[in-house]
Design a protein around this motif. Structure first.
Motif, mmCIF file in Angstrom:
data_model
loop_
_atom_site.group_PDB
_atom_site.id
_atom_site.type_symbol
_atom_site.label_atom_id
_atom_site.label_comp_id
_atom_site.label_asym_id
_atom_site.label_seq_id
_atom_site.Cartn_x
_atom_site.Cartn_y
_atom_site.Cartn_z
ATOM 1 N N ASP A 63 16.601 -36.517 30.609
ATOM 2 C CA ASP A 63 16.985 -35.237 30.003
ATOM 3 C C ASP A 63 18.016 -34.488 30.842
ATOM 4 O O ASP A 63 18.652 -33.558 30.358
ATOM 5 C CB ASP A 63 15.762 -34.337 29.799
ATOM 6 C CG ASP A 63 15.048 -34.622 28.498
ATOM 7 O OD1 ASP A 63 15.628 -35.311 27.633
ATOM 8 O OD2 ASP A 63 13.914 -34.153 28.336
ATOM 9 N N VAL A 68 21.652 -30.748 25.357
ATOM 10 C CA VAL A 68 20.469 -30.915 24.517
ATOM 11 C C VAL A 68 19.641 -32.041 25.132
ATOM 12 O O VAL A 68 20.143 -33.147 25.299
ATOM 13 C CB VAL A 68 20.854 -31.274 23.070
ATOM 14 C CG1 VAL A 68 19.621 -31.529 22.244
ATOM 15 C CG2 VAL A 68 21.690 -30.170 22.447
ATOM 16 N N PRO A 70 17.735 -35.034 25.120
ATOM 17 C CA PRO A 70 17.447 -36.029 24.074
ATOM 18 C C PRO A 70 16.028 -36.588 24.112
ATOM 19 O O PRO A 70 15.449 -36.858 23.062
ATOM 20 C CB PRO A 70 18.472 -37.138 24.348
ATOM 21 C CG PRO A 70 18.806 -36.988 25.796
ATOM 22 C CD PRO A 70 18.695 -35.525 26.104
ATOM 23 N N MET A 73 13.463 -33.904 22.847
ATOM 24 C CA MET A 73 13.615 -33.748 21.403
ATOM 25 C C MET A 73 13.054 -34.970 20.665
ATOM 26 O O MET A 73 12.319 -34.821 19.690
ATOM 27 C CB MET A 73 15.092 -33.554 21.066
ATOM 28 C CG MET A 73 15.335 -33.218 19.626
ATOM 29 S SD MET A 73 17.043 -32.803 19.291
ATOM 30 C CE MET A 73 17.853 -34.330 19.656
ATOM 31 N N SER A 74 13.364 -36.163 21.137
ATOM 32 C CA SER A 74 12.876 -37.349 20.435
ATOM 33 C C SER A 74 11.366 -37.515 20.569
ATOM 34 O O SER A 74 10.704 -37.973 19.635
ATOM 35 C CB SER A 74 13.597 -38.606 20.921
ATOM 36 O OG SER A 74 13.353 -38.817 22.284
ATOM 37 N N PHE A 89 14.097 -31.658 12.124
ATOM 38 C CA PHE A 89 14.827 -32.138 13.289
ATOM 39 C C PHE A 89 15.580 -30.983 13.953
ATOM 40 O O PHE A 89 15.615 -30.878 15.179
ATOM 41 C CB PHE A 89 15.800 -33.245 12.849
ATOM 42 C CG PHE A 89 16.565 -33.842 13.981
ATOM 43 C CD1 PHE A 89 15.978 -34.760 14.820
ATOM 44 C CD2 PHE A 89 17.885 -33.485 14.198
ATOM 45 C CE1 PHE A 89 16.677 -35.319 15.876
ATOM 46 C CE2 PHE A 89 18.601 -34.036 15.245
ATOM 47 C CZ PHE A 89 17.995 -34.961 16.085
ATOM 48 N N CYS A 90 16.160 -30.119 13.137
ATOM 49 C CA CYS A 90 16.905 -28.960 13.659
ATOM 50 C C CYS A 90 15.986 -28.041 14.465
ATOM 51 O O CYS A 90 16.350 -27.577 15.551
ATOM 52 C CB CYS A 90 17.544 -28.208 12.494
ATOM 53 S SG CYS A 90 18.572 -26.819 13.025
ATOM 54 N N ASP A 92 13.223 -28.911 15.981
ATOM 55 C CA ASP A 92 12.883 -29.630 17.208
ATOM 56 C C ASP A 92 14.016 -29.515 18.226
ATOM 57 O O ASP A 92 13.775 -29.332 19.418
ATOM 58 C CB ASP A 92 12.609 -31.101 16.913
ATOM 59 C CG ASP A 92 11.367 -31.301 16.057
ATOM 60 O OD1 ASP A 92 10.449 -30.464 16.141
ATOM 61 O OD2 ASP A 92 11.330 -32.290 15.308
ATOM 62 N N CYS A 93 15.235 -29.613 17.760
ATOM 63 C CA CYS A 93 16.404 -29.515 18.638
ATOM 64 C C CYS A 93 16.486 -28.135 19.287
ATOM 65 O O CYS A 93 16.708 -28.015 20.496
ATOM 66 C CB CYS A 93 17.671 -29.804 17.847
ATOM 67 S SG CYS A 93 19.177 -29.756 18.829
ATOM 68 N N THR A 97 15.919 -27.461 23.311
ATOM 69 C CA THR A 97 17.054 -26.935 24.061
ATOM 70 C C THR A 97 16.741 -25.592 24.710
ATOM 71 O O THR A 97 17.085 -25.360 25.869
ATOM 72 C CB THR A 97 18.285 -26.794 23.146
ATOM 73 O OG1 THR A 97 18.566 -28.072 22.569
ATOM 74 C CG2 THR A 97 19.497 -26.308 23.916
ATOM 75 N N ARG A 100 12.292 -26.048 27.096
ATOM 76 C CA ARG A 100 11.783 -27.405 27.319
ATOM 77 C C ARG A 100 10.354 -27.398 27.846
ATOM 78 O O ARG A 100 9.521 -28.177 27.401
ATOM 79 C CB ARG A 100 12.703 -28.120 28.301
ATOM 80 C CG ARG A 100 12.471 -29.584 28.382
ATOM 81 C CD ARG A 100 13.465 -30.260 29.286
ATOM 82 N NE ARG A 100 14.823 -29.803 29.018
ATOM 83 C CZ ARG A 100 15.867 -30.102 29.758
ATOM 84 N NH1 ARG A 100 15.726 -30.864 30.798
ATOM 85 N NH2 ARG A 100 17.058 -29.652 29.447
#
Length: 129
Positions: A63, A68, A70, A73-74, A89-90, A92-93, A97, A100
């Motif tokens: 990370d 962002v 990744p 988020m994933s 997904f948005c 979660d992003c 960001t 965390r």
């Protein structure tokens, strides 16, 4: 002559739990020790819970390469899919960001609360003579 099965049936996750997160993104009072750990040593907290989730211990350290995160988020997207939690997904992003540590705390609480065993359905004996 011996025959081999080439493709096994895959597991299907069935959850009888809610389709929502069991706690909010900022519900640190539900696990104060875990949230303090995430606040003071976020990478250690993320790595331990990544391993608990079944991923590589050091995966969250990736990370650090980007704005962002990744991996966070994933992992959040994967957890939503595994437990059948609604979301986007948005969303979660944005959460990954902006906060965390809060995301990792929420995922930690979710794993503790859900402990869903994998149940194989449609599995059958494929022993061939």
């Amino acid at each position: 002559m011996t025959s081999f099965v080439i493709k096994q049936p895959g597991p299907i996750m069935e959850s009888k739990e809610s389709n929502q997160w069991s706690s909010g993104i900022c519900d640190c009072t539900n696990d104060m020790a875990g949230c303090c750990f995430a606040c003071w040593c976020g990478p250690c907290h993320a790595c331990l819970h990544s391993r608990e989730y079944g991923e590589c211990l050091c995966l969250p350290l990736l990370d650090m390469f980007g704005f962002v995160p990744p991996i966070t988020m994933s992992m959040r997207v994967s957890m939503r899919q595994r437990y059948g939690i609604k979301g986007t997904f948005c969303n979660d992003c944005v959460h990954a960001t902006c906060c965390r540590a809060c995301v990792w705390c929420q995922m930690s609480r979710e794993m503790k609360g859900r402990k869903i065993p994998v149940v194989l359905t449609r599995a059958r004996n494929t022993m061939l003579p």
